[in-house]
Design a protein around this motif. Structure first.
Motif, PDB file in Angstrom:
ATOM      1  N   ASN A  10       0.865  -1.202   0.000  1.00 53.26           N
ATOM      2  CA  ASN A  10       0.000   0.000   0.000  1.00 53.26           C
ATOM      3  C   ASN A  10       0.891   1.237   0.000  1.00 53.26           C
ATOM      4  N   ASP A  11       0.268   2.401   0.122  1.00 53.87           N
ATOM      5  CA  ASP A  11       1.081   3.615   0.294  1.00 53.87           C
ATOM      6  C   ASP A  11       0.732   4.359   1.581  1.00 53.87           C
ATOM      7  N   ASP A  12      -0.288   3.887   2.296  1.00 53.13           N
ATOM      8  CA  ASP A  12      -0.662   4.542   3.560  1.00 53.13           C
ATOM      9  C   ASP A  12       0.187   4.035   4.734  1.00 53.13           C
ATOM     10  N   GLY A  13       1.026   3.036   4.454  1.00 53.10           N
ATOM     11  CA  GLY A  13       1.886   2.495   5.491  1.00 53.10           C
ATOM     12  C   GLY A  13       1.343   1.192   6.059  1.00 53.10           C
ATOM     13  N   GLY A  39       5.806   3.880   6.977  1.00 58.29           N
ATOM     14  CA  GLY A  39       4.928   5.002   7.329  1.00 58.29           C
ATOM     15  C   GLY A  39       4.194   5.482   6.099  1.00 58.29           C
ATOM     16  N   GLU A  40       3.449   6.546   6.275  1.00 58.35           N
ATOM     17  CA  GLU A  40       2.646   7.122   5.191  1.00 58.35           C
ATOM     18  C   GLU A  40       3.518   7.543   4.007  1.00 58.35           C
ATOM     19  N   ARG A  41       3.258   6.985   2.818  1.00 62.12           N
ATOM     20  CA  ARG A  41       4.009   7.375   1.620  1.00 62.12           C
ATOM     21  C   ARG A  41       3.064   7.595   0.440  1.00 62.12           C
ATOM     22  N   SER A  42       1.944   8.269   0.720  1.00 65.39           N
ATOM     23  CA  SER A  42       0.970   8.542  -0.337  1.00 65.39           C
ATOM     24  C   SER A  42       1.541   9.531  -1.357  1.00 65.39           C
ATOM     25  N   ALA A  43       1.001   9.485  -2.572  1.00 66.70           N
ATOM     26  CA  ALA A  43       1.391  10.366  -3.677  1.00 66.70           C
ATOM     27  C   ALA A  43       2.872  10.231  -4.037  1.00 66.70           C
ATOM     28  N   VAL A  93      -5.987  -1.378   1.149  1.00 67.50           N
ATOM     29  CA  VAL A  93      -7.033  -0.538   0.563  1.00 67.50           C
ATOM     30  C   VAL A  93      -6.719   0.913   0.918  1.00 67.50           C
ATOM     31  N   ASN A  94      -6.556   1.760  -0.120  1.00 67.39           N
ATOM     32  CA  ASN A  94      -6.153   3.134   0.147  1.00 67.39           C
ATOM     33  C   ASN A  94      -7.279   3.931   0.796  1.00 67.39           C
ATOM     34  N   ASN A  95      -6.898   4.776   1.738  1.00 68.97           N
ATOM     35  CA  ASN A  95      -7.837   5.687   2.376  1.00 68.97           C
ATOM     36  C   ASN A  95      -7.952   6.933   1.504  1.00 68.97           C
ATOM     37  N   GLY A 107       0.602   6.395  -5.091  1.00 68.83           N
ATOM     38  CA  GLY A 107       1.511   5.336  -4.656  1.00 68.83           C
ATOM     39  C   GLY A 107       0.808   3.989  -4.589  1.00 68.83           C
ATOM     40  N   THR A 108      -0.486   4.019  -4.330  1.00 70.07           N
ATOM     41  CA  THR A 108      -1.274   2.778  -4.306  1.00 70.07           C
ATOM     42  C   THR A 108      -1.226   2.117  -5.686  1.00 70.07           C
ATOM     43  N   VAL A 109      -1.483   2.921  -6.716  1.00 69.33           N
ATOM     44  CA  VAL A 109      -1.434   2.386  -8.085  1.00 69.33           C
ATOM     45  C   VAL A 109       0.013   2.073  -8.468  1.00 69.33           C
TER      46      VAL A 109
HETATM   47 MN    MN Z   1      -2.573   6.684   0.306  1.00 73.12          MN
END
Ligand code: MN
Length: 252
Positions: A10-13, A39-43, A93-95, A107-109
């Motif tokens: 995922n990318d939310d950690g 940890g959080e690595r969104s975008a 599952v991304n938030n 980052g999820t994709v």
């Molecule tokens: Mn995310």
């Protein structure tokens, strides 16, 4: 036949609730390994860490927390943590939605796409901000075996799935859609630090204006779960245009 290997990222950690829900939802379909950012690595899109080292900590059996990006996590997970290359990489599952042009930043994709580039099939899952990741359970139960069957037959797929907070009917079939154009009220905000030097925040809230029927943005904004098959070949269909153009300009 060997049980499929499913790598979850995922990318939310790795401590985000969505990844635990996803790992549980796919567990019946294969041997699950988890490799995700610590940890959080969104975008973070498809960023890969090539100029710094990575560390990976096994926080519980088959769960690795990686200090890098989502793509780093899938790279390490696929080539190191898993006993062989995974058959399927699931991400999320991304938030928060990853709709339309979001797929270039997500980052999820990115994690799912990295799985696809490594020869696995892959699915990215996202839900509306603060929605329950479990609303995707019927979709996971339908899509994961379908993708795994096709993978066994030599097909490779990359799917992007999004679910609204309250689907009209959670057991209704998802809608298969094109990517839409995700619109944001783009903003650049200039502030000043304590030394009087300017700094900036960029980004703004999503805007639902101009949704088009048949696109994922329209589907989720009308209460449906969307499924969009993605390609990893970005080649445009203007090959002939540019071939002719080059011929003309290089004609002696
Ligand atoms: Mn995310």
């Amino acid at each position: 036949m060997a049980r499929p290997i499913i790598l979850v990222s995922n990318d939310d950690g790795i401590y985000a609730p969505g990844i635990e829900a996803l790992a549980e939802m796919v567990a019946e379909f294969g041997d699950v390994y988890v490799s995700a950012p610590a940890g959080e690595r969104s975008a973070q899109s498809h960023a890969i860490t090539l100029h710094a080292h990575l560390r990976a900590q096994e926080i519980k059996p088959r769960w690795h927390a990686v200090t890098g990006t989502p793509v780093d996590s899938v790279y390490l997970g696929a080539l190191h943590a898993c006993p062989r290359l995974p058959d399927l990489v699931v991400s999320g599952v991304n938030n928060g939605f990853n709709l339309g042009t979001d797929v270039y930043y997500s980052g999820t994709v990115g994690a799912a796409r990295e799985g696809r580039l490594r020869g696995a099939s892959a699915i990215a899952f996202s839900v509306d901000y603060h929605a329950d990741p479990r609303i995707l359970e019927p979709t996971v139960r339908a899509l994961v075996p379908a993708v795994l069957e096709r993978h066994r037959d030599g097909e490779r797929h990359l799917l992007n799935v999004n679910a609204p907070t309250a689907p009209n009917n959670p057991t209704a079939p998802p809608q298969v859609c094109r990517l839409g154009r995700r619109r944001y009220r783009d903003r650049v905000e200039k502030r000043h630090d304590l030394m009087g030097r300017p700094y900036f925040w960029i980004g703004g809230p999503a805007d639902q204006q101009g949704d088009v029927l048949g696109e994922d943005t329209y589907a989720v904004h009308h209460g449906h779960i969307s499924v969009t098959p993605l390609t990893i070949d970005d080649t445009a269909d203007s090959l002939k245009t540019w071939s002719d153009e080059i011929d003309r300009r290089f004609d002696p």
